[in-house]
Motif scaffolding. Structure first.
Motif, PDB file in Angstrom:
ATOM      1  N   ASP A 176       0.833  -1.209   0.000  1.00 25.07           N
ATOM      2  CA  ASP A 176       0.000   0.000   0.000  1.00 25.07           C
ATOM      3  C   ASP A 176       0.866   1.259   0.000  1.00 25.07           C
ATOM      4  O   ASP A 176       0.526   2.257  -0.649  1.00 25.07           O
ATOM      5  N   ARG A 179       2.224   1.635  -3.520  1.00 22.30           N
ATOM      6  CA  ARG A 179       1.204   2.183  -4.432  1.00 22.30           C
ATOM      7  C   ARG A 179       1.113   3.691  -4.282  1.00 22.30           C
ATOM      8  O   ARG A 179       0.987   4.431  -5.276  1.00 22.30           O
ATOM      9  N   ASP A 279      -0.774  -5.805  -9.345  1.00 20.03           N
ATOM     10  CA  ASP A 279      -1.837  -6.799  -9.261  1.00 20.03           C
ATOM     11  C   ASP A 279      -2.353  -6.823  -7.819  1.00 20.03           C
ATOM     12  O   ASP A 279      -1.805  -6.184  -6.933  1.00 20.03           O
ATOM     13  N   GLY A 280      -3.414  -7.540  -7.560  1.00 19.82           N
ATOM     14  CA  GLY A 280      -4.045  -7.511  -6.244  1.00 19.82           C
ATOM     15  C   GLY A 280      -3.430  -8.429  -5.215  1.00 19.82           C
ATOM     16  O   GLY A 280      -3.660  -8.278  -4.018  1.00 19.82           O
ATOM     17  N   THR A 281      -2.646  -9.397  -5.636  1.00 18.75           N
ATOM     18  CA  THR A 281      -2.137 -10.406  -4.709  1.00 18.75           C
ATOM     19  C   THR A 281      -1.231  -9.805  -3.648  1.00 18.75           C
ATOM     20  O   THR A 281      -1.320 -10.146  -2.477  1.00 18.75           O
ATOM     21  N   THR A 283      -1.121  -6.804  -2.339  1.00 25.60           N
ATOM     22  CA  THR A 283      -1.847  -6.048  -1.330  1.00 25.60           C
ATOM     23  C   THR A 283      -2.524  -6.973  -0.343  1.00 25.60           C
ATOM     24  O   THR A 283      -2.495  -6.756   0.865  1.00 25.60           O
ATOM     25  N   GLU A 284      -3.151  -8.044  -0.836  1.00 30.19           N
ATOM     26  CA  GLU A 284      -3.847  -8.967   0.051  1.00 30.19           C
ATOM     27  C   GLU A 284      -2.885  -9.656   1.003  1.00 30.19           C
ATOM     28  O   GLU A 284      -3.155  -9.786   2.198  1.00 30.19           O
TER      29      GLU A 284
END
Length: 293
Positions: A176, A179, A279-281, A283-284
């Protein structure tokens, strides 16, 4: 199970590495000037990593060392203090490790060891991708301290037979934060041009440290690290042409490929980055890890 000394263990990377080592089943001795919150290590030692007495006490029963104690940015101290603390801590930790018979250490070097990111003269590297052969151009104390740390690692191997992996970290943060940094850099891409817009997620940084501790590496190799892409959602060759026009590409770069050569990490450590902030991985995973802190 092995016992690993983590210096700078209350810093952002040091704490994340400590957590990952404990999760992997290792015992951790944590050395830090102080501890701001509960720490996962089973042994906590408050003290200065430049002190031979403190470091010697921290070495009890240690099998390997992960060294992160440092002033991590040139803005956080005077040039004299930054150079003195960083080089003295690395020399003290590696010397005491060698004298105590420790056989493996990992130290945090930096992309700054080549000198370009903080060079006050605005110098650019002669070529991308950056690699261990990129000639340094150093004019700040922090960058000089990191280059000296790498030479100290070579000294420790030569003198004591201590195998030391120097990881050249780029910008390392939780996804985060990365980003947010990427959004800021989009407004002024030239800001990070001299380091090739390189980054690495915290999860991948801790994986690289674990691989460096485990891999059968002999000597004192310097290993550049990076995510597989850059901070910006723009083709890498276009970024270089626009914001580093005097820098050539030493080999073709496809799409948004990283502008740091990470082949040494793959070949010597068996490490390849697994996360991208695009990609979202990532962050998760980061959110899950941080929720456990």
């Amino acid at each position: 199970m092995s016992r690993i000394l983590v210096t700078g263990a209350d810093g952002e990377i040091g704490r994340a590495v400590s957590e990952s080592l404990v999760a992997a089943g290792h015992a951790v001795t944590a050395l830090s000037l102080s501890f701001a919150s509960p720490h996962p290590a089973d042994r906590l030692i408050e003290g200065d990593a430049t002190s031979p007495e403190v470091v010697d006490r921290a070495m009890d029963d240690v099998d390997a060392v992960a060294h992160f104690a440092a002033i991590p940015h040139p803005s956080l101290g005077t040039p004299i203090d930054v150079f003195r603390v960083n080089t003295a801590a690395t020399f003290t930790v590696l010397t005491r490790a060698g004298e105590r018979g420790v056989r493996r250490a990992v130290i945090a070097s930096s992309i700054n060891a080549i000198g370009y990111p903080n060079n006050p003269h605005g110098a650019f590297p002669p070529a991308f991708p950056l690699d261990v052969h990129t000639p340094p151009d150093i004019a700040d104390a922090y960058s000089l301290s990191k280059l000296v740390d790498e030479r100290t690692a070579a000294y420790a191997h030569r003198r004591y037979g201590l195998d030391v992996v120097a990881l050249r970290f780029p910008l390392v943060k939780w996804p985060d934060v990365l980003r947010d940094a990427a959004r800021d850099v989009q407004d002024d891409p030239a800001r990070l041009a001299r380091e090739g817009w390189a980054y690495l997620t915290m999860h991948d940084a801790t994986r690289a440290v674990q691989r460096a501790l485990d891999a059968e590496v002999v000597g004192a190799p310097v290993i550049p690290l990076s995510a597989a892409d850059t901070l910006l959602p723009v083709d890498s060759a276009e970024l270089v042409a626009r914001y580093a026009p005097g820098t050539v590409l030493s080999r073709p770069v496809a799409g948004r490929d990283a502008l740091v050569d990470t082949s040494a990490a793959r070949d010597l450590l068996g490490f390849e980055p697994s996360e991208s902030i695009h990609d979202g991985t990532a962050t998760e995973r980061a959110s899950l890890m941080r929720s456990k802190r």
